[in-house]
Design a protein around this motif. Structure first.
Motif, short mmCIF file in Angstrom:
data_model
loop_
_atom_site.label_atom_id
_atom_site.label_comp_id
_atom_site.label_asym_id
_atom_site.label_seq_id
_atom_site.Cartn_x
_atom_site.Cartn_y
_atom_site.Cartn_z
N GLN A 173 0.84 -1.21 0.00
CA GLN A 173 0.00 0.00 0.00
C GLN A 173 0.87 1.26 0.00
OE1 GLN A 173 -0.35 -2.69 1.75
NE2 GLN A 173 -2.48 -3.18 2.20
N ARG A 174 1.97 1.19 0.77
CA ARG A 174 2.87 2.35 0.85
C ARG A 174 3.46 2.66 -0.52
NH1 ARG A 174 6.89 0.62 4.90
NH2 ARG A 174 5.07 0.04 6.11
N CYS A 175 3.84 1.61 -1.25
CA CYS A 175 4.41 1.81 -2.59
C CYS A 175 3.34 2.35 -3.55
CB CYS A 175 4.96 0.50 -3.14
SG CYS A 175 6.41 -0.06 -2.25
N ARG A 176 2.11 1.84 -3.42
CA ARG A 176 1.05 2.33 -4.30
C ARG A 176 0.78 3.81 -4.02
NH1 ARG A 176 -1.84 -3.21 -4.45
NH2 ARG A 176 -0.68 -4.02 -6.25
N LEU A 177 0.85 4.17 -2.73
CA LEU A 177 0.64 5.58 -2.36
C LEU A 177 1.75 6.44 -2.96
CD1 LEU A 177 -0.82 7.74 -0.61
CD2 LEU A 177 0.71 7.09 1.28
N ALA A 178 3.00 5.95 -2.86
CA ALA A 178 4.13 6.71 -3.43
C ALA A 178 3.93 6.87 -4.94
CB ALA A 178 5.45 6.00 -3.13
N LEU A 179 3.48 5.81 -5.59
CA LEU A 179 3.27 5.87 -7.04
C LEU A 179 2.17 6.87 -7.40
CD1 LEU A 179 3.73 4.83 -9.90
CD2 LEU A 179 2.25 2.87 -9.39
N GLU A 180 1.11 6.81 -6.61
CA GLU A 180 -0.03 7.73 -6.85
C GLU A 180 0.43 9.19 -6.72
OE1 GLU A 180 -3.64 8.63 -3.99
OE2 GLU A 180 -3.42 6.48 -4.33
N LYS A 181 1.23 9.46 -5.68
CA LYS A 181 1.72 10.83 -5.47
C LYS A 181 2.62 11.24 -6.63
CE LYS A 181 -0.07 11.44 -1.35
NZ LYS A 181 -1.23 12.34 -1.19
N ALA A 182 3.51 10.35 -7.06
CA ALA A 182 4.42 10.68 -8.16
C ALA A 182 3.65 10.90 -9.46
CB ALA A 182 5.46 9.57 -8.32
N ARG A 183 2.61 10.08 -9.66
CA ARG A 183 1.81 10.23 -10.87
C ARG A 183 1.05 11.55 -10.90
NH1 ARG A 183 -0.78 4.26 -11.95
NH2 ARG A 183 0.33 3.89 -13.90
N SER A 184 0.76 12.07 -9.70
CA SER A 184 0.06 13.36 -9.66
C SER A 184 1.05 14.51 -9.86
CB SER A 184 -0.70 13.51 -8.34
OG SER A 184 0.21 13.78 -7.29
N GLY A 185 2.32 14.16 -10.09
CA GLY A 185 3.31 15.19 -10.42
C GLY A 185 4.25 15.54 -9.29
N VAL A 202 6.03 -2.92 -7.85
CA VAL A 202 4.77 -2.19 -8.00
C VAL A 202 4.82 -1.31 -9.26
CG1 VAL A 202 3.38 -0.32 -6.97
CG2 VAL A 202 4.06 -2.29 -5.58
N LEU A 203 5.97 -0.69 -9.49
CA LEU A 203 6.12 0.15 -10.69
C LEU A 203 5.98 -0.68 -11.96
CD1 LEU A 203 9.05 2.56 -9.92
CD2 LEU A 203 6.82 3.22 -10.83
N ASN A 204 6.66 -1.83 -11.98
CA ASN A 204 6.59 -2.70 -13.17
C ASN A 204 5.16 -3.15 -13.41
OD1 ASN A 204 9.30 -2.44 -13.63
ND2 ASN A 204 9.86 -4.34 -12.60
N GLU A 205 4.48 -3.51 -12.33
CA GLU A 205 3.10 -3.98 -12.45
C GLU A 205 2.21 -2.88 -13.05
OE1 GLU A 205 0.08 -5.58 -9.04
OE2 GLU A 205 0.54 -3.45 -9.13
N SER A 206 2.51 -1.63 -12.68
CA SER A 206 1.66 -0.52 -13.13
C SER A 206 1.97 -0.11 -14.57
CB SER A 206 1.86 0.69 -12.22
OG SER A 206 3.12 1.27 -12.50
N GLY A 207 3.14 -0.52 -15.07
CA GLY A 207 3.54 -0.12 -16.42
C GLY A 207 3.94 1.35 -16.48
N SER A 208 4.09 1.97 -15.32
CA SER A 208 4.38 3.41 -15.27
C SER A 208 5.83 3.72 -15.68
CB SER A 208 4.13 3.90 -13.85
OG SER A 208 4.74 5.14 -13.67
N GLN A 209 6.01 4.85 -16.32
CA GLN A 209 7.36 5.26 -16.74
C GLN A 209 7.94 6.33 -15.82
OE1 GLN A 209 8.98 3.65 -19.23
NE2 GLN A 209 7.16 2.36 -19.19
N ILE A 210 7.37 6.45 -14.63
CA ILE A 210 7.86 7.46 -13.67
C ILE A 210 9.35 7.21 -13.39
CG2 ILE A 210 7.71 8.10 -11.20
CD1 ILE A 210 5.18 8.99 -12.38
N PRO A 211 10.19 8.24 -13.44
CA PRO A 211 11.61 8.03 -13.13
C PRO A 211 11.84 7.66 -11.65
CG PRO A 211 11.19 10.31 -13.82
CD PRO A 211 9.88 9.61 -13.84
N VAL A 212 12.80 6.79 -11.45
CA VAL A 212 13.10 6.32 -10.09
C VAL A 212 14.58 6.48 -9.82
CG1 VAL A 212 13.08 4.31 -8.55
CG2 VAL A 212 11.38 4.48 -10.35
N GLU A 213 14.91 6.87 -8.59
CA GLU A 213 16.32 6.92 -8.19
C GLU A 213 16.43 6.18 -6.85
OE1 GLU A 213 17.94 10.91 -8.32
OE2 GLU A 213 19.57 10.33 -6.96
N ILE A 214 17.33 5.21 -6.79
CA ILE A 214 17.50 4.44 -5.55
C ILE A 214 18.75 4.95 -4.83
CG2 ILE A 214 17.80 2.13 -4.56
CD1 ILE A 214 16.43 1.03 -7.09
N ILE A 215 18.57 5.33 -3.57
CA ILE A 215 19.66 5.96 -2.82
C ILE A 215 20.04 5.07 -1.64
CG2 ILE A 215 20.30 8.00 -1.47
CD1 ILE A 215 18.28 9.52 -3.33
#
Ligand code: SAH
Length: 243
Positions: A60-72, A95-108
């Motif tokens: 759920q936390r990842c989906r929330l992060a994705l939703e926020k990122a998708r809203s810009g 979660v990103l792969n499942e969504s097919g989203s192209q949102i950029p990601v950076e792992i720190i």
């Protein structure tokens, strides 16, 4: 366009957070994470908007992060220690792969509990070591025991994460009993609680006596290999240099 930073915040204090992690959190419009980790960093970033969720709500936390990122929004998803070691990086990418989203990601990356604990104990990880989590929430207990046994057979230093919770209070005792089959009873065992946090604690015990010390879910336990010793209050696993 939104972006997701998957950030390892280190063991807890600002001093052990990397510069890059702090910069990413500063750059984010919102920070998403497990409530207890948000509380560790909230005071350092007073202006920031935070969104927290419960301990076992990772998806759920990842989906929330994705939703926020998708809203810009630039969204920081935080993990304690290193985000790529029992952290949020794997499930966020799934979660990103499942969504097919192209949102950029950076792992720190961040300072993981093993290195934070080792630094307080001395130098116990100077030679090959294995990190094993005793949590059987997502891994069968039989497989965990097999890994413990094989790591001990291989004379690895053993670094145990999630050593004890209320539901799994006996697992650390079983791990110790397996270790007693392969190591001397006086083998040094380091126990570090809350590294870099309030109530930080650090003890060096023997394998035989380790269960007399407080071990909880905020602890990391390091069991030495056959050459690990204690001198001047510090645990050392020699690498083999000749003095
Ligand atoms: N991603 C984290 C690990 C998460 S698993 C990391 O890289 O450190 C959670 C386990 O990590 C805890 O049960 C404990 O064994 C260990 N741990 C996390 N933070 C710790 C700390 N500050 N001090 C000691 N152990 C810690």
């Amino acid at each position: 366009m939104g972006k997701i930073y998957i950030v390892g915040i280190g063991p807890g204090d600002m001093a052990n957070m990397t510069y890059r992690a702090a910069k990413a959190i500063e750059a984010a419009d919102i920070v998403v994470g497990y409530g207890a980790y948000i509380e560790l960093i909230r005071d350092y970033f007073p202006e920031k908007e935070f969104a927290s969720s419960g301990m076992t709500r990772e998806v759920q936390r990842c989906r929330l992060a994705l939703e926020k990122a998708r809203s810009g929004l630039k969204t920081a998803l935080v993990s304690s220690g290193d985000s790529g070691i029992y952290g949020m990086a794997g499930i966020m990418l799934q979660v990103l792969n499942e969504s097919g989203s192209q949102i950029p990601v950076e792992i720190i990356p961040g300072v993981t509990a093993a290195s934070a604990a080792a630094s307080l104990l001395g130098a116990p990880l100077m030679h090959d070591f294995a990190v094993i989590s005793l949590s059987d929430l997502l891994t069968p207990w039989e497989l965990i025991c097999k890994r413990i046994r094989l790591a001990l057979q291989g004379d690895f230093v053993l670094c145990l994460y999630n050593p004890r919770s209320k539901k799994r209070s006996g697992y650390i005792g079983i791990a110790r009993d397996i270790a007693m089959e392969y190591r001397r009873p006086e083998t040094p065992v380091g126990i570090v609680r809350n590294a870099g946090r309030k109530n930080e604690g650090c003890e060096i015990a023997s394998l035989e006596g380790m269960l007399n010390f407080d071990i909880d879910m905020f602890s990391t336990v390091i069991i030495g290999n056959s050459a690990t010793y204690v001198e001047n209050g510090r645990m050392i696993t020699p690498r083999g240099y000749v003095l």
